[in-house]
Motif scaffolding. Structure first.
Motif, PDB file in Angstrom:
ATOM      1  N   UNK A  12       0.835  -1.214   0.000  1.00  0.00           N
ATOM      2  CA  UNK A  12       0.000   0.000   0.000  1.00  0.00           C
ATOM      3  C   UNK A  12       0.865   1.257   0.000  1.00  0.00           C
ATOM      4  N   UNK A  13       1.957   1.213   0.779  1.00  0.00           N
ATOM      5  CA  UNK A  13       2.771   2.414   0.937  1.00  0.00           C
ATOM      6  C   UNK A  13       3.970   2.480  -0.015  1.00  0.00           C
ATOM      7  N   UNK A  14       4.090   1.458  -0.884  1.00  0.00           N
ATOM      8  CA  UNK A  14       5.244   1.503  -1.797  1.00  0.00           C
ATOM      9  C   UNK A  14       4.830   2.111  -3.138  1.00  0.00           C
ATOM     10  N   UNK A  15       5.815   2.592  -3.940  1.00  0.00           N
ATOM     11  CA  UNK A  15       5.502   3.276  -5.199  1.00  0.00           C
ATOM     12  C   UNK A  15       4.720   2.395  -6.182  1.00  0.00           C
ATOM     13  N   UNK A  16       3.987   3.054  -7.081  1.00  0.00           N
ATOM     14  CA  UNK A  16       3.176   2.343  -8.073  1.00  0.00           C
ATOM     15  C   UNK A  16       3.325   3.058  -9.415  1.00  0.00           C
TER      16      UNK A  16
END
Length: 930
Positions: A12-16
């Motif tokens: 959820x908190x990592x880059x996309x």
């Protein structure tokens, strides 16, 4: 090994990365939510910029609320626009505010179509794919767009995209959801066309695809490849015929073929199943992932609805969403992403005293979305409970029931409704739901049950009272005393005067109590519409208006026919600019300026969005009362002012429990207003006003005057009662002088002007009463409406007659059409020459009345203001019948007489309440400290 939860947390908190290569710093977006905070013309306010700035930062992307692409497209008041190049500058401030904190800024663009209410667009008729009204109570039937206008509409969407790019946004989200225009074209319910834009599913999909195509074209032309294009859709419609899920899948596949960077499911809950097939429990997102093609699977899907905690976001991702949009939780917690990163568990509510701390704009604060989350933590009874059952009455419109509240030392143990005859099921159902919420939360400050707000509020109020009684009983048992409370200053009345006095007294380091007989704060001020007069202010100078105090003094004296108390009037005029600054210092800025009757120049200060001054003033003052923790007693009658050794010593009051209490006070400010709503008292002084309606609220009954007379106060000018010339008679609604000050005229039933519209109120009223029909019409056009937000309110109330041409308007009103057209032509000529040959009007000859639609309101005079009241000196001290000061007693606002003489100038009452309200607060505080 990492646990499953840890992996999800990191995910959820990592880059996309989106399909165009643009990287978002995490998978969380702030959902687009209407704030109703734009100016009247759809431009951006500073409050809005601050709101988005505060919420950007740790969140990956902020989707800014929808901007309308055309001035018939706004679906709510205070909506922001992207319909003109002059909007770019304001929108750029929002984009910059979000990006300066390191988040991506995406702007949603839309047109409301048939969902637009006529009053929001000046009484015009909304447009849609077909002339079919939305299936809801009172919906207007739209005008069907011609095929040429459909092409224009596609172009307008393109222009909106170009402006979003120019304003520096990182992307746009095409709003094809929520039954707005794009969805209306795809829906077989709202689109019943037989040209290329309607009929088959393929034809109905043409419009959304055309909007996507023009968006791509604008991006190729004006932006770089990193610019994001998203599309929001509602998966189903309840209507028959309506959009079904397989229709939506068809449309999404078509959109995917054209290419875009994300899709956004519009639902109230991420895992919602079908609303059409009630027996199918499978979440739509699961159906979607099972049905989509490989091509469609490459486009990331955003889920929205009910995301409050990290676990909600994780569940959404587990079910097939790639990104998660957070709505209400971002309003309640501007730093939501930081909080879930720290592992906090959150509850969705907002402390009602925290509006400013959370940077929530005033209009959003009043919006139902936020209102449902508010909890009044300030009035929660504090201390330990005495064990036992405390009985309270519940009252709503139809019932008076007994409630038994069982309390234990620190909790609400149970809430029971006593058996009663004819209890209807709806009441018991809503009661059960409210009871569960209160017991679960161990507090009465819970959301009301939707559809049963009054019943829920009645239950919550009864529980709060039981808790307060129990706390009091416990305190007594532990050796506390029920000594009457003592305050430095008690202010009676919570209109503008009372609130200003209480704030000023509190700012002088005194303890303050505000007592109000009505159940709500606001008094008569809340009905004030036009503005606040002051001469020589900073805001006048900024607008290049040359004005001076002497001119203001002379014109107010002339308006009062020379009978004003000169000492009060001089103090009033001298202190008015300071009062404007006093408000501005407390976050209540009146920086737009208009004119009223009897004035020679623009000196009536009002809010920047040109809305009615009353509501703006009261909400701003109330916010200041809350910030200062000033005690407030509502539903409380003052029975007597107590005196000892010739000076004030306190009050005897009766609260809403019918308990009589004594409150000790060192000084008292009387701010209870006038007596326009007391027909008996009006007729006692002015028998000729028998039967007149009043514009005042029902609390304006003169009780303060009677209380002060009982301790020897003198009165002055009691027979000077002002009638306001322009009152809508069926609703007693006052039609603001700002409408005439904005350029409107008055005509009689023959369709002719009959008097100078901007003469003083007494003279205009007399002229209307002297007409054979005893009423007249206010006539104005679209230009006047655009510049006076109050006009939209009148249109919304349903008493404005509108027409596209003066001929049709004359016909609707039964006027002589030729005479009416000649009147308009002659008046417009006077505007051109800036000289009114017929009636000598010299002010507000602003524009010719020639831009349709045209509007009319039927009006006649109504009792509006009582100029008389108790006698005070220039320090707001109340004087007895011999002219001596009554020690410790102050009065201000309409309860006091003498300032206005025989006639009050419009805009002088609002100045009166702030000038003398703050003065009374200051002197009462000084007296208390002696």
């Amino acid at each position: 090994m990492h646990s499953h939860n840890e992996l999800l947390h990191n995910e959820i908190l990592s880059p996309f990365t989106l399909p165009n290569g643009t990287q978002l710093k995490n998978r969380i977006l702030m959902a687009p939510m209407t704030t109703c905070t734009g100016y009247f013309d759809g431009s951006v306010t500073n409050e809005l910029v601050d709101y988005y700035h505060e919420r950007a930062g740790s969140i990956g992307t902020v989707i800014v609320e929808c901007g309308f692409i055309d001035d018939r497209g706004l679906a709510f008041p205070g909506a922001i626009g992207i319909d003109h190049d002059n909007k770019i500058e304001g929108l750029a401030k929002i984009a910059e505010a979000i990006q300066s904190k390191g988040s991506k800024a995406i702007l949603q663009i839309y047109h409301g179509g048939r969902m637009v209410e006529p009053e929001l667009i000046g009484g015009r008729t909304p447009v849609g794919p077909s002339a079919v009204a939305a299936p809801r109570e009172g919906a207007a039937t739209p005008v069907a767009l011609t095929s040429e206008e459909v092409d224009d509409m596609v172009t307008k969407f393109g222009e909106g995209v170009r402006r979003a790019i120019k304003a520096g946004f990182d992307g746009v989200e095409i709003h094809g959801a929520n039954t707005y225009l794009i969805q209306q074209f795809f829906s077989p319910n709202s689109n019943q066309r037989d040209d290329k834009w309607g009929g088959s599913r393929e034809n109905r999909a043409r419009f959304p695809l055309a909007v996507l195509e023009i968006t791509q074209k604008m991006v190729r032309q004006y932006a770089d490849p990193s610019f994001i294009i998203g599309y929001r859709f509602s998966p189903e419609e309840l209507e028959v015929p309506g959009i079904r899920f397989d229709d939506t899948m068809y449309l999404l596949e078509q959109l995917a073929e054209l290419g875009l960077h994300y899709l956004h499911f519009s639902m109230g809950y991420t895992l919602r199943p079908s609303i059409v097939d009630k027996h199918d429990p499978i979440p739509l997102i699961q159906k979607y992932t099972a049905m989509r093609s490989e091509k469609l699977a490459q486009i990331p899907m955003v889920g929205v609805g009910g995301i409050v905690n990290k676990s909600d976001a994780e569940t959404a991702i587990e079910h097939g969403y790639d990104l998660v949009a957070v709505g209400k939780a971002c309003i309640a917690y501007p730093d939501w992403t930081d909080r879930i990163a720290r592992g906090e568990t959150l509850e969705l509510f907002i402390d009602s005293t925290q509006r400013e701390a959370l940077t929530i704009p005033e209009p959003l604060w009043r919006f139902s979305l936020v209102d449902a989350m508010l909890r009044d933590l300030s009035s929660m009874p504090t201390g330990k409970f005495k064990n036992g059952v405390f009985q309270e009455k519940i009252q709503d419109e139809t019932h008076e029931l007994m409630l038994n509240v069982s309390l234990e030392i620190d909790r609400i143990a149970d809430i029971e409704l006593e058996a009663a005859d004819n209890l209807d099921v709806t009441f018991t159902t809503s009661f059960e739901e409210t009871r569960t919420r209160i017991l679960d939360a161990n507090t009465p400050h819970v959301d009301a049950v939707s559809g049963a707000t009054t019943q829920s509020e009645a239950v919550k109020k009864a529980v709060t009272k039981a808790m307060a009684k129990s706390c009091k009983a416990m305190a007594l048992e532990e050796g506390g005393s029920l000594e009457p409370p003592c305050y430095d200053v008690v202010v009676i009345g919570s209109g503008g005067t009372g609130l200003a006095a209480a704030i000023q007294a509190s700012d002088r380091d005194t303890s303050v109590l505000l007592v109000e007989k009505m159940p709500t704060i606001g008094g008569n001020t809340i009905k004030a519409s036009v503005g606040m007069n002051a001469a020589g202010t900073r805001f006048q100078k900024l607008k290049g208006i040359h004005d001076c105090k002497e001119k203001f003094y002379q014109e107010s004296l002339k308006g009062g026919q020379g009978t004003n108390n000169p000492e009060l009037l001089r103090s009033f005029v001298n202190n008015a600019p300071e009062a404007i600054e006093w408000l501005a210092d407390r976050g209540i800025e009146l920086n737009d300026i208009t004119i009223t009757g009897g004035m020679s120049t623009d000196r009536t200060h009002r809010p920047a969005d040109r809305s009615a001054v009353g509501g703006f003033l009261i909400s701003g003052l109330q916010r200041n009362i809350t910030q200062r923790d000033i005690d407030v007693m509502l539903d409380t009658d003052v029975l007597e002012i107590l005196m000892e050794n010739g000076a004030v010593s306190g009050l005897r009051v009766k609260n809403d429990e019918n308990e009589e209490l004594t409150i000790r006070a060192k000084s008292v400010v009387m701010a209870t207003g006038g007596f326009s709503a007391n027909q008996e008292m009006v007729v006692k002084y002015r028998p000729d006003l028998k039967g007149f309606v009043t514009t005042n609220h029902k609390g304006a009954t003169g009780t303060g005057i009677a209380l002060l007379e009982r301790i020897g106060a003198g009165t002055v000018d009691m027979g000077e009662i002002q009638i306001h010339p322009t009152v809508e008679q069926t609703t007693s609604y006052l039609i603001s002088e700002a409408i005439r000050g904005g350029g409107a005229i008055l005509v009689n039933q023959k369709g002719e002007r009959f008097f100078n519209e901007l003469e003083t109120r007494d003279k205009v009223s007399a002229a209307i009463i002297n007409l054979p029909e005893h009423y007249s019409y206010i006539i104005f056009d679209e230009q006047v409406r655009r510049n006076n937000k109050a006009a939209d309110e009148y249109i919304g109330k349903g008493f404005v007659v509108s027409a596209d041409s003066p001929r049709v308007l004359a016909d609707k009103l039964g006027l002589d059409m030729h005479a009416f057209l000649a009147t308009l032509e002659r008046y417009n000529l006077f505007v051109e020459k800036q000289h009114d040959e017929d009636f000598g009007r010299t002010t507000a000859l602003r524009h010719p009345i020639h831009e349709g639609p045209f509007y009319a309101i039927r009006i006649a005079p109504g009792v509006h203001h009582t100029m008389g009241g108790v006698t005070i000196n220039a320090d707001t001290e109340v004087l007895d019948v011999y002219g001596n000061v009554i020690p410790g007693v102050f009065a201000a606002g309409e309860v006091a007489g003498g300032l206005h003489g025989r006639n009050r100038i419009g805009g002088n009452a609002v100045a009166d309440i702030i000038v003398f309200g703050t003065m009374a607060g200051r002197h009462a505080a000084n007296w208390a400290k002696q």
